[in-house]
Every structure is written in structure tokens, then in C-alpha cells.
Design a protein around this motif. Structure first.
Motif, PDB file in Angstrom:
ATOM      1  N   UNK A  86       0.841  -1.192   0.000  1.00  0.00           N
ATOM      2  CA  UNK A  86       0.000   0.000   0.000  1.00  0.00           C
ATOM      3  C   UNK A  86       0.877   1.244   0.000  1.00  0.00           C
ATOM      4  N   UNK A  87       0.294   2.379  -0.379  1.00  0.00           N
ATOM      5  CA  UNK A  87       1.027   3.634  -0.305  1.00  0.00           C
ATOM      6  C   UNK A  87       1.181   4.037   1.151  1.00  0.00           C
ATOM      7  N   UNK A  88       2.401   4.014   1.627  1.00  0.00           N
ATOM      8  CA  UNK A  88       2.697   4.305   3.020  1.00  0.00           C
ATOM      9  C   UNK A  88       3.837   5.302   3.107  1.00  0.00           C
ATOM     10  N   UNK A  89       3.849   6.066   4.180  1.00  0.00           N
ATOM     11  CA  UNK A  89       4.960   6.983   4.415  1.00  0.00           C
ATOM     12  C   UNK A  89       6.255   6.180   4.542  1.00  0.00           C
ATOM     13  N   UNK A  90       7.259   6.570   3.824  1.00  0.00           N
ATOM     14  CA  UNK A  90       8.541   5.878   3.853  1.00  0.00           C
ATOM     15  C   UNK A  90       8.710   4.853   2.759  1.00  0.00           C
ATOM     16  N   UNK A  91       7.589   4.426   2.149  1.00  0.00           N
ATOM     17  CA  UNK A  91       7.680   3.456   1.057  1.00  0.00           C
ATOM     18  C   UNK A  91       7.975   4.180  -0.249  1.00  0.00           C
TER      19      UNK A  91
END
Length: 227
Positions: A86-91
Motif C-alpha cells: 500500500x502507499x505508506x509513508x517511507x515506502x
């Protein structure tokens, strides 16, 4: 800092472990021993990656978070990417490891994939996805659980499907990675019991006993597979 303080508190107040208590049906810890110190599998994973630090170089990819590249990487690490479904902070890369069509091609020289493949039902597709993301000559450093508790956190979110042996790891990786394959095993009867009970490394009177290898008690399987 908070994690370190919590760990110190857990170490100070952890209850003693009795392996000969034949009436107790529950484990010492249901969180692999995280609440008591260092889980046995993490001890083995750290040792495996520390021994392969010369391979952690160039563009390095990890799953979910950048946990190990900076810690164990050589001075030749050029950058770190993080893969998440999923689109996540840090990815920096969003894609499903089991759906190779969602993944970029040839973006990493080294893929650190620890304790991940057992949570993917179509595990062969996931290995193909890992192969796709590696550049020619790239390497995946994977760890697989052998004897272990079920991870309730993972089971309740996306599943906890598989446990492996060195033989199944060989069968899984060898048809896909033609550049070379090395399988390393960690574990013995003591560490297997500790892993099932959630006994931490700090609970053991001598952690050097963890270094003995008994091929009938594979707790962690380490894989070095080259594209």
C-alpha cells in the motif's frame, strides 16, 4: 529511545522460565519474546545478515521498512528503497510481491527480504516478483521461518501461511535463481523450544548455545540467491 526503555523494563521484570513445567499449556510469551528481550529468530537473522554485509551494496531494497540496510550494509550502499503493498509513508515502491506485473523491473542490486514469504500464499509468485526487481547479478538475502509460533499480528491482517525447511527453500529458489544459491540453517532443540515458548535470548544462561546447529531443528533458514 522509547523501544530501548521498554526493553530495559521488560528485562528487569521478566518472569523466570521453567522448561520442565509440564502443566503449563500456554507459552512464556505470545510475542516471540519481544516483551522479554531479543527473540531467538531475530538473533539468527541479525547473525545471517551480519555475515553477508559485503553483499548489501548498491541499490538496496527492503520490505515495509528500512530496517537492515543501514545497519548491516557495506560502505557501498548507494541508496535504499522500501517496498509496500500500500502507499505508506517511507515506502518508495508500491506493489504486490506476489503480483510481478505490479512491480518495477531491475531496480535493486540487493533485496533484503526477512520473514516475509511465509505471509504470502502464492509464495512462488513472490519469489518471481523478487527476481524481477533485481538487476542482473543482483542478490536476494531472504530469511524463512522453520519452527515457530504463528504470528498473530500477521495472521489477523494478511495471513501466516507457511513454515519452511532447507529442502523446501532449495526447491523454491533454485528453478528461478540461476546465478547461484546458498542455503544456511540456524537452530537446535534448545532454540526451537525457546522459539515456540517465546523465550528471549536474554532468558538463556548461555546464548552461545544458540550457535550449535542441529539439522533436525531448523528454526531459521537463510537464503542467498543470485540472479
Amino acid at each position: 529511545m522509547f523501544d530501548e526503555i521498554a526493553k530495559r523494563i521488560a528485562l528487569k521484570f521478566r518472569t523466570p522460565v521453567l522448561f520442565n513445567d509440564l502443566k503449563r499449556t500456554g507459552p512464556v510469551s505470545r510475542s516471540f519474546g519481544f516483551d522479554r528481550g531479543t527473540p531467538v529468530d531475530r538473533h539468527y537473522i541479525d547473525g545471517f545478515l551480519a555475515g553477508k554485509k559485503d553483499l548489501i551494496r548498491g541499490r538496496v531494497l527492503e520490505v515495509a521498512e528500512a530496517r537492515y540496510a543501514g545497519r548491516f550494509g557495506s560502505g557501498a550502499v548507494a541508496g535504499i528503497d522500501v517496498l509496500h503493498i500500500e502507499k505508506k509513508e517511507g515506502a518508495t515502491i508500491t506493489g504486490d510481491l506476489a503480483s510481478p506485473e505490479t512491480l518495477p523491473q531491475a531496480v535493486a542490486d540487493c533485496f533484503i527480504c526477512t520473514q516475509t514469504l511465509h505471509c504470502i500464499f502464492d509464495v512462488k509468485a513472490a519469489v518471481l516478483g523478487a527476481h524481477k526487481m533485481l538487476r542482473p547479478g543482483g542478490v536476494i538475502l531472504a530469511t524463512l521461518p522453520g519452527i515457530s509460533q504463528i504470528s498473530r499480528y500477521d495472521m489477523d491482517r494478511w495471513g501466516d501461511y507457511w513454515r519452511f525447511t532447507s529442502a523446501s527453500a532449495q526447491k523454491l529458489f533454485s528453478p528461478i535463481f540461476k546465478g547461484g544459491l546458498e542455503i544456511e540453517v540456524f537452530g537446535n532443540c534448545l532454540s526451537a523450544c525457546a522459539m515456540l515458548q517465546g523465550v528471549a535470548v536474554e532468558d538463556l544462561p548461555d546464548k552461545k548455545a544458540l550457535d550449535d546447529v542441529d539439522r533436525d531443528y531448523e528454526v531459521i533458514i537463510g537464503v542467498v540467491a543470485r540472479k
